[in-house]
Design a protein around this motif. Structure first.
Motif, PDB file in Angstrom:
ATOM      1  N   SER A   1       0.843  -1.266   0.166  1.00 20.61           N
ATOM      2  CA  SER A   1       0.009   0.021   0.045  1.00 20.61           C
ATOM      3  C   SER A   1       0.778   1.286  -0.093  1.00 20.61           C
ATOM      4  O   SER A   1       0.565   2.249  -0.605  1.00 20.61           O
ATOM      5  CB  SER A   1      -1.006  -0.014   1.298  1.00 20.61           C
ATOM      6  OG  SER A   1      -0.494   0.160   2.087  1.00 20.61           O
ATOM      7  N   GLN A   2       1.932   1.149   0.667  1.00 22.86           N
ATOM      8  CA  GLN A   2       2.832   2.473   0.741  1.00 22.86           C
ATOM      9  C   GLN A   2       3.337   2.500  -0.927  1.00 22.86           C
ATOM     10  O   GLN A   2       3.454   3.837  -1.247  1.00 22.86           O
ATOM     11  CB  GLN A   2       4.194   2.236   1.515  1.00 22.86           C
ATOM     12  CG  GLN A   2       3.824   2.195   3.003  1.00 22.86           C
ATOM     13  CD  GLN A   2       3.026   3.492   3.406  1.00 22.86           C
ATOM     14  OE1 GLN A   2       3.225   4.578   2.802  1.00 22.86           O
ATOM     15  NE2 GLN A   2       2.396   3.701   4.589  1.00 22.86           N
ATOM     16  N   ILE A   3       3.660   1.431  -1.533  1.00 23.38           N
ATOM     17  CA  ILE A   3       4.261   1.556  -2.924  1.00 23.38           C
ATOM     18  C   ILE A   3       3.062   2.181  -3.760  1.00 23.38           C
ATOM     19  O   ILE A   3       3.330   2.912  -4.704  1.00 23.38           O
ATOM     20  CB  ILE A   3       4.810   0.242  -3.290  1.00 23.38           C
ATOM     21  CG1 ILE A   3       6.043   0.079  -2.866  1.00 23.38           C
ATOM     22  CG2 ILE A   3       5.096   0.277  -4.769  1.00 23.38           C
ATOM     23  CD1 ILE A   3       6.481  -1.549  -3.044  1.00 23.38           C
TER      24      ILE A   3
ATOM     25  N   TYR B   1       9.430  -1.823  13.086  1.00 25.80           N
ATOM     26  CA  TYR B   1       8.495  -2.394  11.932  1.00 25.80           C
ATOM     27  C   TYR B   1       8.617  -1.570  10.875  1.00 25.80           C
ATOM     28  O   TYR B   1       8.590  -1.996   9.791  1.00 25.80           O
ATOM     29  CB  TYR B   1       7.070  -2.110  12.610  1.00 25.80           C
ATOM     30  CG  TYR B   1       5.994  -2.225  11.557  1.00 25.80           C
ATOM     31  CD1 TYR B   1       5.330  -3.590  11.212  1.00 25.80           C
ATOM     32  CD2 TYR B   1       5.532  -1.136  11.036  1.00 25.80           C
ATOM     33  CE1 TYR B   1       4.667  -3.871  10.462  1.00 25.80           C
ATOM     34  CE2 TYR B   1       4.387  -1.478   9.730  1.00 25.80           C
ATOM     35  CZ  TYR B   1       3.929  -2.735   9.556  1.00 25.80           C
ATOM     36  OH  TYR B   1       2.933  -2.891   8.446  1.00 25.80           O
ATOM     37  N   ASN B   2       8.801  -0.276  10.880  1.00 24.27           N
ATOM     38  CA  ASN B   2       8.790   0.713   9.528  1.00 24.27           C
ATOM     39  C   ASN B   2      10.233   0.297   8.660  1.00 24.27           C
ATOM     40  O   ASN B   2      10.304   0.402   7.601  1.00 24.27           O
ATOM     41  CB  ASN B   2       8.915   2.233   9.982  1.00 24.27           C
ATOM     42  CG  ASN B   2       7.384   2.574  10.407  1.00 24.27           C
ATOM     43  OD1 ASN B   2       6.591   1.721  10.391  1.00 24.27           O
ATOM     44  ND2 ASN B   2       7.011   3.899  10.578  1.00 24.27           N
ATOM     45  N   GLN B   3      11.326  -0.014   9.490  1.00 24.75           N
ATOM     46  CA  GLN B   3      12.426  -0.362   9.030  1.00 24.75           C
ATOM     47  C   GLN B   3      12.200  -1.842   8.169  1.00 24.75           C
ATOM     48  O   GLN B   3      12.715  -1.712   6.967  1.00 24.75           O
ATOM     49  CB  GLN B   3      13.648  -0.443   9.994  1.00 24.75           C
ATOM     50  CG  GLN B   3      14.371   0.653   9.958  1.00 24.75           C
ATOM     51  CD  GLN B   3      15.562   0.417  11.281  1.00 24.75           C
ATOM     52  OE1 GLN B   3      15.978  -0.555  10.991  1.00 24.75           O
ATOM     53  NE2 GLN B   3      15.648   1.403  12.094  1.00 24.75           N
ATOM     54  N   SER B   4      11.487  -2.663   8.787  1.00 23.00           N
ATOM     55  CA  SER B   4      11.181  -3.947   7.814  1.00 23.00           C
ATOM     56  C   SER B   4      10.455  -3.404   6.830  1.00 23.00           C
ATOM     57  O   SER B   4      10.717  -4.053   5.726  1.00 23.00           O
ATOM     58  CB  SER B   4      10.527  -4.791   8.881  1.00 23.00           C
ATOM     59  OG  SER B   4      11.242  -5.461   9.674  1.00 23.00           O
ATOM     60  N   ARG B   5       9.499  -2.744   6.748  1.00 22.19           N
ATOM     61  CA  ARG B   5       8.669  -2.221   5.738  1.00 22.19           C
ATOM     62  C   ARG B   5       9.741  -1.526   4.710  1.00 22.19           C
ATOM     63  O   ARG B   5       9.320  -2.017   3.444  1.00 22.19           O
ATOM     64  CB  ARG B   5       7.556  -1.460   6.175  1.00 22.19           C
ATOM     65  CG  ARG B   5       6.927  -0.871   4.919  1.00 22.19           C
ATOM     66  CD  ARG B   5       5.581   0.210   5.366  1.00 22.19           C
ATOM     67  NE  ARG B   5       6.250   1.324   5.687  1.00 22.19           N
ATOM     68  CZ  ARG B   5       5.665   2.201   6.605  1.00 22.19           C
ATOM     69  NH1 ARG B   5       4.516   1.857   7.238  1.00 22.19           N
ATOM     70  NH2 ARG B   5       6.232   3.219   6.882  1.00 22.19           N
ATOM     71  N   GLY B   6      10.478  -0.631   5.230  1.00 19.56           N
ATOM     72  CA  GLY B   6      11.517  -0.177   4.017  1.00 19.56           C
ATOM     73  C   GLY B   6      12.492  -1.266   3.355  1.00 19.56           C
ATOM     74  O   GLY B   6      12.492  -1.136   2.271  1.00 19.56           O
TER      75      GLY B   6
ATOM     76  N   ARG C   1      14.741   3.777   6.300  1.00 16.59           N
ATOM     77  CA  ARG C   1      14.672   3.976   7.670  1.00 16.59           C
ATOM     78  C   ARG C   1      13.191   4.185   8.089  1.00 16.59           C
ATOM     79  O   ARG C   1      12.443   3.627   9.061  1.00 16.59           O
ATOM     80  CB  ARG C   1      15.297   5.105   8.458  1.00 16.59           C
ATOM     81  CG  ARG C   1      15.343   5.348  10.034  1.00 16.59           C
ATOM     82  CD  ARG C   1      16.183   6.471  10.460  1.00 16.59           C
ATOM     83  NE  ARG C   1      15.362   7.631  10.080  1.00 16.59           N
ATOM     84  CZ  ARG C   1      15.937   8.775   9.296  1.00 16.59           C
ATOM     85  NH1 ARG C   1      17.307   8.694   9.231  1.00 16.59           N
ATOM     86  NH2 ARG C   1      15.312   9.771   9.094  1.00 16.59           N
ATOM     87  N   VAL C   2      12.628   4.930   7.213  1.00 17.63           N
ATOM     88  CA  VAL C   2      10.989   5.483   7.490  1.00 17.63           C
ATOM     89  C   VAL C   2      10.007   4.374   6.797  1.00 17.63           C
ATOM     90  O   VAL C   2       9.017   4.227   6.954  1.00 17.63           O
ATOM     91  CB  VAL C   2      10.701   6.882   7.280  1.00 17.63           C
ATOM     92  CG1 VAL C   2      11.465   7.791   8.267  1.00 17.63           C
ATOM     93  CG2 VAL C   2      10.756   7.261   5.641  1.00 17.63           C
ATOM     94  N   GLY C   3      10.577   3.654   5.774  1.00 13.63           N
ATOM     95  CA  GLY C   3       9.923   2.719   5.058  1.00 13.63           C
ATOM     96  C   GLY C   3       8.669   3.230   4.165  1.00 13.63           C
ATOM     97  O   GLY C   3       7.611   3.013   4.014  1.00 13.63           O
ATOM     98  N   LEU C   4       9.217   4.237   3.294  1.00 13.53           N
ATOM     99  CA  LEU C   4       8.509   5.028   2.422  1.00 13.53           C
ATOM    100  C   LEU C   4       9.434   5.437   1.230  1.00 13.53           C
ATOM    101  O   LEU C   4      10.713   5.489   1.146  1.00 13.53           O
ATOM    102  CB  LEU C   4       8.158   6.416   2.887  1.00 13.53           C
ATOM    103  CG  LEU C   4       7.273   6.555   4.404  1.00 13.53           C
ATOM    104  CD1 LEU C   4       6.959   8.099   5.059  1.00 13.53           C
ATOM    105  CD2 LEU C   4       5.975   5.826   4.181  1.00 13.53           C
ATOM    106  N   LEU C   5       8.908   5.380  -0.036  1.00 12.75           N
ATOM    107  CA  LEU C   5       9.182   5.830  -0.969  1.00 12.75           C
ATOM    108  C   LEU C   5       9.599   7.299  -0.875  1.00 12.75           C
ATOM    109  O   LEU C   5       8.853   8.213  -0.372  1.00 12.75           O
ATOM    110  CB  LEU C   5       8.427   5.644  -2.330  1.00 12.75           C
ATOM    111  CG  LEU C   5       7.906   4.195  -2.819  1.00 12.75           C
ATOM    112  CD1 LEU C   5       7.408   4.354  -4.132  1.00 12.75           C
ATOM    113  CD2 LEU C   5       9.221   3.133  -2.873  1.00 12.75           C
TER     114      LEU C   5
HETATM  115  C1  LIG Z   1       5.918   4.178  10.803  1.00 11.82           C
HETATM  116  O1  LIG Z   1       5.134   4.501   9.541  1.00 11.82           O
HETATM  117  C2  LIG Z   1       3.921   5.118   9.903  1.00 11.82           C
HETATM  118  C3  LIG Z   1       3.384   5.276   8.507  1.00 11.82           C
HETATM  119  O2  LIG Z   1       4.309   6.151   7.617  1.00 11.82           O
HETATM  120  C4  LIG Z   1       3.982   6.407  10.704  1.00 11.82           C
HETATM  121  O3  LIG Z   1       2.690   6.674  10.694  1.00 11.82           O
HETATM  122  C5  LIG Z   1       4.485   6.119  12.046  1.00 11.82           C
HETATM  123  O4  LIG Z   1       4.619   7.179  12.900  1.00 11.82           O
HETATM  124  C6  LIG Z   1       5.787   5.388  11.845  1.00 11.82           C
HETATM  125  N1  LIG Z   1       6.347   4.863  13.176  1.00 11.82           N
HETATM  126  C7  LIG Z   1       7.537   5.236  13.543  1.00 11.82           C
HETATM  127  C8  LIG Z   1       7.859   4.713  15.010  1.00 11.82           C
HETATM  128  O5  LIG Z   1       8.354   6.139  13.075  1.00 11.82           O
END
Ligand SMILES: *[C@@H]1O[C@H](CO)[C@@H](O)[C@H](O)[C@H]1NC(C)=O
Length: 284
Positions: free
Chosen positions: A75-77, A143-148, A230-234
């Motif tokens: 969904s992020q992609i 979790y967000n790093q795993s997503r990344g 790191r943040v798991g976002l494009l």
């Molecule tokens: C993880 O990513 C989500 C979606 O971008 C964001 O809302 C959340 O704050 C992030 N969590 C951390 C711990 O950075």
């Protein structure tokens, strides 16, 4: 072991049984060497490009957690690009859905060792890919790093290459302890037509420890290296590069205003100081 046998069985069935279509290409495990998503060869037969819409089956052994990271990655992609991953309810190999012509799909599995894929084309009838996401992607610190890490493997499966391996990367980011430089992979021209991005989802998080940005990248700070993972976002530039491959009509950007030359608002002061310092340095 059992699973592997089962897959072997599946492949044999694929080739010899069900369809009576003899040739399956790239089914052997050895073929992974060429299809490692880190590989320098990537997919030599073509310059990507897959279907922007990917039908996805999760291999049943993926855990709930792994599935949820994958879904979130999808969904992020798709939130930031025209790629869509559409999860399908699991069907066994003999189910008719998996043999429909014109319905290519990808099965996602997990591997201890590889991030890799194997494409199978059965005489142009069924096109099926098995994509292996490496186990360690699911075992990052957060979790967000795993997503990344998972997103990185997904976008590279879709044809992006690592930004740090671009032919022009060394102008912007240098390795602190120069080791042997990995060979340059084949890049899709669309990726290279946009500027280098040190925050790309394809830049490993660990690169901030091993790399620093040069004077040609004053718009970002060393701490920004690998920020996408790191943040798991494009990043915006990841989106632009992906969309240039899959839906170029949607892309609107100025390649001269890349991340290395346009600082973030919060960094403007620092940016000016850097430029000033470089200019001073050049005087001598
Ligand atoms: C993880 O990513 C989500 C979606 O971008 C964001 O809302 C959340 O704050 C992030 N969590 C951390 C711990 O950075």
């Amino acid at each position: 072991m059992l699973l592997r046998l089962f897959i072997g069985y599946l492949l044999v069935q694929t080739v010899s049984g069900k369809m009576c279509r003899p040739k399956a290409s790239g089914t052997k495990l050895q073929a992974f060497v060429n299809n490692d998503v880190n590989s320098i060869m990537g997919d030599p037969e073509r310059n990507t490009v897959r279907h922007a819409n990917q039908l996805v089956y999760f291999w049943p052994s993926l855990s709930e957690f792994e599935q949820s990271v994958l879904r979130d990655s999808f969904s992020q992609i798709s939130r930031r690009s025209c790629i869509k991953f559409e999860e399908q309810p699991w069907q066994p190999w003999y189910h008719a859905d998996r043999w429909e012509p014109e319905r290519p799909y990808v099965i996602i599995r997990k591997s201890r060792q590889y991030a890799a894929y194997t494409d199978n084309n059965l005489e142009g009838q069924v096109s099926r890919t098995i994509l292996y996401i490496s186990q360690n992607a699911f075992e990052q610190h957060s979790y967000n790093q795993s997503r990344g890490a998972v997103m990185d493997q997904l976008v590279r499966y879709m044809g992006l290459r690592k930004e740090l391996l671009r032919p022009d990367a060394a102008s912007y980011a240098q390795e602190k302890n120069v080791g042997h430089a990995p060979p340059t992979p084949r890049f899709h021209p669309a990726q290279l037509s946009w500027p280098f991005d040190p925050e790309s989802i394809t830049v490993p998080l660990s690169a901030r420890k091993t790399h620093y940005l040069t004077e040609y990248c004053p718009g970002r700070n060393d701490a920004d290296i690998g920020a996408g993972q790191r943040v798991g976002l494009l990043t915006r530039w990841d989106s632009i590069k992906i969309n240039s491959m899959y839906c170029p009509q949607l892309v609107e950007a100025d390649p001269r205003r890349g991340p290395c030359v346009v600082p973030r608002k919060k960094d403007i002061h620092h940016f000016k100081k850097k430029i000033h310092a470089y200019n001073e340095m050049k005087k001598y």
